[in-house]
Design a protein around this motif. Sequence first.
Motif, PDB file in Angstrom:
ATOM      1  N   TRP A   1       0.827  -1.217   0.000  1.00  0.00           N
ATOM      2  CA  TRP A   1       0.000   0.000   0.000  1.00  0.00           C
ATOM      3  C   TRP A   1       0.855   1.259   0.000  1.00  0.00           C
ATOM      4  CZ3 TRP A   1      -4.813  -0.306  -1.388  1.00  0.00           C
ATOM      5  CH2 TRP A   1      -5.490  -1.513  -1.219  1.00  0.00           C
ATOM      6  N   ASP A   2       2.143   1.111   0.269  1.00  0.00           N
ATOM      7  CA  ASP A   2       3.043   2.266   0.227  1.00  0.00           C
ATOM      8  C   ASP A   2       3.794   2.370  -1.093  1.00  0.00           C
ATOM      9  OD1 ASP A   2       2.517   3.154   2.873  1.00  0.00           O
ATOM     10  OD2 ASP A   2       3.776   1.525   3.633  1.00  0.00           O
ATOM     11  N   GLY A   3       3.722   1.329  -1.927  1.00  0.00           N
ATOM     12  CA  GLY A   3       4.414   1.338  -3.206  1.00  0.00           C
ATOM     13  C   GLY A   3       4.942  -0.039  -3.563  1.00  0.00           C
ATOM     14  N   ILE A   4       5.683  -0.102  -4.638  1.00  0.00           N
ATOM     15  CA  ILE A   4       6.220  -1.361  -5.155  1.00  0.00           C
ATOM     16  C   ILE A   4       7.664  -1.511  -4.704  1.00  0.00           C
ATOM     17  CG2 ILE A   4       6.637  -2.727  -7.237  1.00  0.00           C
ATOM     18  CD1 ILE A   4       4.643  -0.744  -8.642  1.00  0.00           C
ATOM     19  N   ILE A   5       7.989  -2.645  -4.103  1.00  0.00           N
ATOM     20  CA  ILE A   5       9.359  -2.856  -3.638  1.00  0.00           C
ATOM     21  C   ILE A   5      10.017  -3.994  -4.418  1.00  0.00           C
ATOM     22  CG2 ILE A   5       8.681  -2.075  -1.337  1.00  0.00           C
ATOM     23  CD1 ILE A   5       9.037  -4.915  -0.341  1.00  0.00           C
ATOM     24  N   ASN A   6      11.316  -3.864  -4.573  1.00  0.00           N
ATOM     25  CA  ASN A   6      12.129  -4.945  -5.126  1.00  0.00           C
ATOM     26  C   ASN A   6      12.910  -5.533  -3.964  1.00  0.00           C
ATOM     27  OD1 ASN A   6      13.951  -6.636  -6.358  1.00  0.00           O
ATOM     28  ND2 ASN A   6      14.579  -5.181  -7.944  1.00  0.00           N
ATOM     29  N   ILE A   7      12.470  -6.667  -3.488  1.00  0.00           N
ATOM     30  CA  ILE A   7      13.035  -7.255  -2.285  1.00  0.00           C
ATOM     31  C   ILE A   7      14.495  -7.650  -2.463  1.00  0.00           C
ATOM     32  CG2 ILE A   7      12.492  -9.689  -2.698  1.00  0.00           C
ATOM     33  CD1 ILE A   7      11.821  -7.738   0.558  1.00  0.00           C
ATOM     34  N   ASN A   8      14.965  -7.674  -3.717  1.00  0.00           N
ATOM     35  CA  ASN A   8      16.368  -7.998  -3.972  1.00  0.00           C
ATOM     36  C   ASN A   8      17.314  -6.870  -3.588  1.00  0.00           C
ATOM     37  OD1 ASN A   8      16.296 -10.681  -5.532  1.00  0.00           O
ATOM     38  ND2 ASN A   8      14.810  -9.443  -6.663  1.00  0.00           N
ATOM     39  N   ASN A   9      16.785  -5.667  -3.423  1.00  0.00           N
ATOM     40  CA  ASN A   9      17.646  -4.512  -3.148  1.00  0.00           C
ATOM     41  C   ASN A   9      18.384  -4.656  -1.822  1.00  0.00           C
ATOM     42  OD1 ASN A   9      16.851  -3.394  -5.542  1.00  0.00           O
ATOM     43  ND2 ASN A   9      15.413  -1.937  -4.638  1.00  0.00           N
ATOM     44  N   GLU A  10      19.601  -4.128  -1.778  1.00  0.00           N
ATOM     45  CA  GLU A  10      20.478  -4.244  -0.618  1.00  0.00           C
ATOM     46  C   GLU A  10      19.848  -3.661   0.642  1.00  0.00           C
ATOM     47  OE1 GLU A  10      24.161  -5.350   1.245  1.00  0.00           O
ATOM     48  OE2 GLU A  10      23.276  -5.852  -0.702  1.00  0.00           O
TER      49      GLU A  10
ATOM     50  N   ARG B   1       0.523  -3.118   6.660  1.00  0.00           N
ATOM     51  CA  ARG B   1      -0.942  -3.133   6.646  1.00  0.00           C
ATOM     52  C   ARG B   1      -1.510  -4.404   6.016  1.00  0.00           C
ATOM     53  NH1 ARG B   1      -2.362   2.562   3.977  1.00  0.00           N
ATOM     54  NH2 ARG B   1      -0.322   2.282   3.000  1.00  0.00           N
ATOM     55  N   CYS B   2      -0.638  -5.363   5.717  1.00  0.00           N
ATOM     56  CA  CYS B   2      -1.091  -6.596   5.068  1.00  0.00           C
ATOM     57  C   CYS B   2      -1.259  -7.706   6.091  1.00  0.00           C
ATOM     58  CB  CYS B   2      -0.088  -7.019   3.994  1.00  0.00           C
ATOM     59  SG  CYS B   2      -0.529  -8.554   3.134  1.00  0.00           S
ATOM     60  N   GLY B   3      -2.322  -8.503   5.930  1.00  0.00           N
ATOM     61  CA  GLY B   3      -2.587  -9.587   6.867  1.00  0.00           C
ATOM     62  C   GLY B   3      -2.252 -10.962   6.337  1.00  0.00           C
ATOM     63  N   CYS B   4      -1.502 -11.033   5.229  1.00  0.00           N
ATOM     64  CA  CYS B   4      -1.170 -12.345   4.668  1.00  0.00           C
ATOM     65  C   CYS B   4      -0.191 -13.092   5.573  1.00  0.00           C
ATOM     66  CB  CYS B   4      -0.595 -12.189   3.255  1.00  0.00           C
ATOM     67  SG  CYS B   4       1.145 -11.694   3.179  1.00  0.00           S
ATOM     68  N   PRO B   5      -0.136 -14.417   5.486  1.00  0.00           N
ATOM     69  CA  PRO B   5       0.779 -15.187   6.326  1.00  0.00           C
ATOM     70  C   PRO B   5       2.246 -14.776   6.170  1.00  0.00           C
ATOM     71  CG  PRO B   5      -0.851 -16.633   5.351  1.00  0.00           C
ATOM     72  CD  PRO B   5      -1.041 -15.291   4.704  1.00  0.00           C
ATOM     73  N   ALA B   6       2.649 -14.403   4.950  1.00  0.00           N
ATOM     74  CA  ALA B   6       4.035 -13.997   4.738  1.00  0.00           C
ATOM     75  C   ALA B   6       4.370 -12.753   5.541  1.00  0.00           C
ATOM     76  CB  ALA B   6       4.288 -13.745   3.252  1.00  0.00           C
ATOM     77  N   CYS B   7       3.432 -11.809   5.603  1.00  0.00           N
ATOM     78  CA  CYS B   7       3.662 -10.574   6.345  1.00  0.00           C
ATOM     79  C   CYS B   7       3.523 -10.786   7.848  1.00  0.00           C
ATOM     80  CB  CYS B   7       2.694  -9.486   5.880  1.00  0.00           C
ATOM     81  SG  CYS B   7       3.078  -8.803   4.249  1.00  0.00           S
ATOM     82  N   ARG B   8       2.643 -11.683   8.249  1.00  0.00           N
ATOM     83  CA  ARG B   8       2.440 -11.929   9.688  1.00  0.00           C
ATOM     84  C   ARG B   8       3.613 -12.668  10.321  1.00  0.00           C
ATOM     85  NH1 ARG B   8      -2.680 -14.006   8.264  1.00  0.00           N
ATOM     86  NH2 ARG B   8      -2.020 -16.032   9.094  1.00  0.00           N
ATOM     87  N   LYS B   9       4.292 -13.511   9.525  1.00  0.00           N
ATOM     88  CA  LYS B   9       5.261 -14.424  10.120  1.00  0.00           C
ATOM     89  C   LYS B   9       6.719 -14.164   9.719  1.00  0.00           C
ATOM     90  CE  LYS B   9       1.854 -18.166  10.183  1.00  0.00           C
ATOM     91  NZ  LYS B   9       1.535 -19.548   9.716  1.00  0.00           N
ATOM     92  N   HIS B  10       6.951 -13.398   8.643  1.00  0.00           N
ATOM     93  CA  HIS B  10       8.313 -13.286   8.132  1.00  0.00           C
ATOM     94  C   HIS B  10       8.697 -11.839   7.834  1.00  0.00           C
ATOM     95  CE1 HIS B  10       8.169 -17.623   7.766  1.00  0.00           C
ATOM     96  NE2 HIS B  10       7.113 -17.532   6.974  1.00  0.00           N
ATOM     97  N   SER B  11       9.983 -11.581   7.849  1.00  0.00           N
ATOM     98  CA  SER B  11      10.498 -10.233   7.607  1.00  0.00           C
ATOM     99  C   SER B  11      10.947 -10.083   6.159  1.00  0.00           C
ATOM    100  CB  SER B  11      11.683  -9.952   8.526  1.00  0.00           C
ATOM    101  OG  SER B  11      12.790 -10.780   8.170  1.00  0.00           O
ATOM    102  N   ARG B  12      11.112  -8.816   5.761  1.00  0.00           N
ATOM    103  CA  ARG B  12      11.665  -8.534   4.441  1.00  0.00           C
ATOM    104  C   ARG B  12      13.056  -9.150   4.300  1.00  0.00           C
ATOM    105  NH1 ARG B  12      10.257  -2.075   3.657  1.00  0.00           N
ATOM    106  NH2 ARG B  12       7.974  -2.305   3.444  1.00  0.00           N
ATOM    107  N   ALA B  13      13.854  -9.052   5.367  1.00  0.00           N
ATOM    108  CA  ALA B  13      15.222  -9.580   5.316  1.00  0.00           C
ATOM    109  C   ALA B  13      15.216 -11.092   5.058  1.00  0.00           C
ATOM    110  CB  ALA B  13      15.945  -9.268   6.629  1.00  0.00           C
ATOM    111  N   TYR B  14      14.317 -11.814   5.732  1.00  0.00           N
ATOM    112  CA  TYR B  14      14.261 -13.262   5.563  1.00  0.00           C
ATOM    113  C   TYR B  14      13.819 -13.626   4.148  1.00  0.00           C
ATOM    114  CZ  TYR B  14      12.782 -18.110   6.179  1.00  0.00           C
ATOM    115  OH  TYR B  14      12.620 -19.464   6.033  1.00  0.00           O
TER     116      TYR B  14
END
Length: 222
Positions: free
Chosen positions: A133-142, A154-167
Amino acid sequence: MVVLLWQLQCFCYISNLVKFDIWKHLNIPYFMTALFTQTKSKDGLMDATLHMKKIAELDLPGYAIGGLAVGETHQEMYDTIEAVEEYMPKDKPRYLMGVGTPANILEGVSRGVDLFDCVMPSRNARHGHLFTWDGIININNEKYKDDMSPIDERCGCPACRKHSRAYIRHLIRSGEMLGQRLSVEHNLYFYNTLMEKIRENLDAGTFESFKNENIVNLSTRI
């Protein structure tokens, strides 16, 4: 000439299905597709409206706009939708084929489109491109290497509830299939939530406000 003959063959085949009510006995959803020329000239829009006028006479269960999102600018796509929308039956579903980004969907809905389909949420997710909701991210970025926040607060999906961007970044960068699965899960959840909010705001009569509040962020890479 090859394209014209192919279009004619398809049109004749579908016309026979409609004429003899054969399509009603097929175990598949059926939509008649308008075949558009992909020219940028004014004549291209004229051809598109002519096609839509003709197929609108067939009284089908739904009508599709096709031949877009294959090289045109977004504005050209929006112009084409506006050009044909007035000739599409008001009481039948309108389907925009192969579209698109969250911003494309908002713009399509504001122009009268009901249905969409696109590989973007799953395909982009497999490459680490995630919608929030804040924009498009490229998780590959350093910058996400040590980011312990979820993909989207603001997302309730399992990936957001249980895991970090770093992981998730670590999984993607390591070639772990789980990284792709979590990313696809998030994007599909995000798109489903977007469509839910669109329906809620249409029912409440607040869609244009919702669109204006979100479209810039949804189009921005962060």
